[in-house]
Design a protein around this motif. Structure first.
Motif, mmCIF file in Angstrom:
data_model
loop_
_atom_site.group_PDB
_atom_site.id
_atom_site.type_symbol
_atom_site.label_atom_id
_atom_site.label_comp_id
_atom_site.label_asym_id
_atom_site.label_seq_id
_atom_site.Cartn_x
_atom_site.Cartn_y
_atom_site.Cartn_z
ATOM 1 N N ALA A 284 47.089 44.881 21.199
ATOM 2 C CA ALA A 284 46.674 45.371 22.513
ATOM 3 C C ALA A 284 47.796 46.233 23.076
ATOM 4 N N THR A 285 47.498 46.943 24.149
ATOM 5 C CA THR A 285 48.481 47.806 24.789
ATOM 6 C C THR A 285 48.770 47.302 26.206
ATOM 7 N N ARG A 286 49.754 47.903 26.836
ATOM 8 C CA ARG A 286 50.067 47.529 28.221
ATOM 9 C C ARG A 286 48.856 47.778 29.124
ATOM 10 N N GLU A 287 48.105 48.816 28.844
ATOM 11 C CA GLU A 287 46.887 49.087 29.616
ATOM 12 C C GLU A 287 45.931 47.901 29.551
ATOM 13 N N ASP A 288 45.791 47.304 28.360
ATOM 14 C CA ASP A 288 44.911 46.142 28.210
ATOM 15 C C ASP A 288 45.462 44.935 28.971
ATOM 16 N N PHE A 289 46.775 44.746 28.928
ATOM 17 C CA PHE A 289 47.388 43.639 29.672
ATOM 18 C C PHE A 289 47.121 43.795 31.168
ATOM 19 N N MET A 290 47.228 45.015 31.677
ATOM 20 C CA MET A 290 46.989 45.236 33.104
ATOM 21 C C MET A 290 45.508 45.015 33.459
ATOM 22 N N HIS A 291 44.630 45.367 32.554
ATOM 23 C CA HIS A 291 43.198 45.124 32.768
ATOM 24 C C HIS A 291 42.924 43.622 32.856
ATOM 25 N N VAL A 292 43.556 42.860 31.968
ATOM 26 C CA VAL A 292 43.407 41.402 31.990
ATOM 27 C C VAL A 292 43.948 40.829 33.296
ATOM 28 N N MET A 293 45.117 41.282 33.703
ATOM 29 C CA MET A 293 45.714 40.772 34.930
ATOM 30 C C MET A 293 44.802 41.041 36.134
ATOM 31 N N ALA A 294 44.248 42.242 36.191
ATOM 32 C CA ALA A 294 43.342 42.580 37.300
ATOM 33 C C ALA A 294 42.106 41.694 37.278
ATOM 34 N N ALA A 295 41.583 41.412 36.072
ATOM 35 C CA ALA A 295 40.393 40.559 35.962
ATOM 36 C C ALA A 295 40.693 39.133 36.388
ATOM 37 N N MET A 296 41.895 38.656 36.074
ATOM 38 C CA MET A 296 42.303 37.321 36.525
ATOM 39 C C MET A 296 42.414 37.279 38.044
ATOM 40 N N LYS A 297 43.056 38.276 38.609
ATOM 41 C CA LYS A 297 43.286 38.287 40.055
ATOM 42 C C LYS A 297 41.980 38.405 40.839
ATOM 43 N N SER A 298 41.006 39.099 40.273
ATOM 44 C CA SER A 298 39.731 39.290 40.973
ATOM 45 C C SER A 298 38.771 38.127 40.763
ATOM 46 N N GLY A 299 39.142 37.201 39.873
ATOM 47 C CA GLY A 299 38.272 36.065 39.600
ATOM 48 C C GLY A 299 37.197 36.334 38.570
ATOM 49 N N GLN A 300 37.201 37.516 37.956
ATOM 50 C CA GLN A 300 36.219 37.801 36.908
ATOM 51 C C GLN A 300 36.475 36.968 35.656
ATOM 52 N N VAL A 301 37.735 36.611 35.449
ATOM 53 C CA VAL A 301 38.134 35.752 34.337
ATOM 54 C C VAL A 301 38.874 34.557 34.922
ATOM 55 N N LYS A 302 38.494 33.370 34.497
ATOM 56 C CA LYS A 302 39.121 32.130 34.992
ATOM 57 C C LYS A 302 39.863 31.460 33.841
ATOM 58 N N PRO A 303 41.146 31.717 33.711
ATOM 59 C CA PRO A 303 41.903 31.239 32.553
ATOM 60 C C PRO A 303 41.910 29.722 32.390
ATOM 61 N N SER A 304 41.848 28.993 33.491
ATOM 62 C CA SER A 304 41.948 27.535 33.404
ATOM 63 C C SER A 304 40.814 26.933 32.583
ATOM 64 N N THR A 305 39.686 27.628 32.477
ATOM 65 C CA THR A 305 38.569 27.082 31.709
ATOM 66 C C THR A 305 38.863 27.039 30.213
ATOM 67 N N TYR A 306 39.816 27.826 29.756
ATOM 68 C CA TYR A 306 40.106 27.920 28.328
ATOM 69 C C TYR A 306 40.947 26.759 27.808
ATOM 70 N N ILE A 307 41.814 26.212 28.640
ATOM 71 C CA ILE A 307 42.792 25.235 28.153
ATOM 72 C C ILE A 307 42.116 23.876 27.988
ATOM 73 N N SER A 308 41.912 23.485 26.736
ATOM 74 C CA SER A 308 41.247 22.219 26.434
ATOM 75 C C SER A 308 42.232 21.131 26.026
ATOM 76 N N HIS A 309 43.409 21.537 25.519
ATOM 77 C CA HIS A 309 44.404 20.582 25.044
ATOM 78 C C HIS A 309 45.782 21.042 25.522
ATOM 79 N N ARG A 310 46.573 20.076 25.941
ATOM 80 C CA ARG A 310 47.900 20.393 26.463
ATOM 81 C C ARG A 310 48.917 19.391 25.889
ATOM 82 N N VAL A 311 50.005 19.905 25.347
ATOM 83 C CA VAL A 311 51.043 19.033 24.785
ATOM 84 C C VAL A 311 52.412 19.548 25.203
#
Length: 338
Positions: A284-311
């Motif tokens: 991926a490129t920095r442009e893609d990272f910024m797109h992801v960050m914007a999607a997280m901030k706007s609530g379009q992507v909810k990262p917490s739903t992904y984490i199923s296991h934590r160690v």
């Protein structure tokens, strides 16, 4: 400091090393989170291309800056992630604004040692500001950026049917950003739990399990006979990749995100008559990272739903092999370092 080394396939070993000495144009960071991805699991299995042993795994990272050396605009103590594909800056790809496929690419945790360590020197140009995101969210930016990049490669238009083969972490990211682009997403996987996750958490309405229904018939029915105009493979499985050619609409684009070691073959007349396009999507490129960050901030992507296991870091060796077992139900395993 403690590090975890993959000495050989199936063999993880904890070791003690000195905290790295700061180098010119590198910044010293303290690792806080490490996401486990398919690359790590494949390296453990011995099936990862571009790989040699021993290797410190880990490239889905978030960290605290200990010393920002040559990182303009960054401060000590700042929360960051990094773009873990370290490029030369002078090859044909870099000069063409494609640092993600640099001729002399060094990916952390693959070509060079990665983030399964308490402290790490990172090229200062690779740092990304945290901008208020949590350590968990920052560690998830990289795998989501892989998905965002694949969607950008496919140039998805609103209303298109997009078939995503593979509902692992990368495939899930592809689905998220295909949905954001306005696609009608079809998820294909042989794991019903993962397909349920797609429906329940990613707003994916259409799913296909090729072990339980004829996939060609199912996809034909879902698309009213037209077939998907975009197919994206996120499995890295040779059979899945080969089967993907069967699902292409006329004029379709086929994007390979997953990677495996073998050769790919397909029927040339069938591919040719469709005037189909075959392409790969790497990193991926920095442009893609910024797109992801914007999607997280706007609530379009909810990262917490992904984490199923934590160690915690000291438990990784004991747990790692379990994450290969589909019955273990891993969506995303997250490693914490205190």
């Amino acid at each position: 400091m403690k590090v975890l080394i993959c000495e050989a396939p199936g063999n993880l070993v904890y070791s003690e090393k000195e905290i790295p000495v700061l180098q010119k144009d590198y910044s010293l960071v303290k690792i806080k989170r490490i996401g486990i991805c398919g690359t790590d699991l494949h390296a453990f299995e011995g099936t990862q291309p571009y790989f040699n042993y021993p290797r410190i795994l880990g490239h889905e990272l978030s960290a605290e800056v200990i010393e920002a050396n040559g990182a303009t605009g960054f401060e000590n103590g700042e929360m960051v992630t990094c773009i873990p594909y370290f490029n030369c800056g002078i090859c044909i790809a870099c000069k063409s604004d494609k640092p993600n496929c640099c001729v002399k690419m060094n990916v952390a945790g693959v070509h060079i040692d990665g983030g399964m360590t308490e402290y790490l020197n990172l090229p200062s140009y690779s740092l990304v500001h945290g901008e208020g995101l949590s350590y968990d969210e920052l560690a998830l930016m990289e795998p989501l950026a892989i998905g965002a990049h694949a969607v950008r490669r496919a140039n998805i238009l609103p209303g298109e049917y997009v078939l995503v083969i593979g509902a692992g972490p990368i495939g899930l990211g592809v689905m998220e950003f295909a949905r954001i682009a306005g696609a009608k997403v079809i998820a294909m996987d042989i794991n019903d739990n993962r397909l349920s996750f797609c429906k329940d958490n990613l707003q994916v309405k259409h799913t296909v399990n090729p072990l339980k229904a004829d996939p060609l018939e199912a996809i034909t029915a879902l698309t009213n006979g037209d077939m998907p105009t975009v197919v994206i493979d996120a499995t890295g499985n040779l059979k899945a990749i080969t089967d993907g050619f069967r699902y292409l609409a006329h004029g379709a684009r086929y994007v390979l995100v997953g990677i495996q070691k073998g050769d790919i073959s397909f029927n040339h007349p069938e591919f040719h008559k469709r005037e189909a396009t075959l392409m790969s999507s790497r990193n991926a490129t920095r442009e893609d990272f910024m797109h992801v960050m914007a999607a997280m901030k706007s609530g379009q992507v909810k990262p917490s739903t992904y984490i199923s296991h934590r160690v915690i870091f000291t438990e990784v060796k004991a747990e790692f092999e379990n994450w290969l077992d589909p019955d273990y139900g891993v969506i995303k395993a997250m490693v914490e370092i205190k």
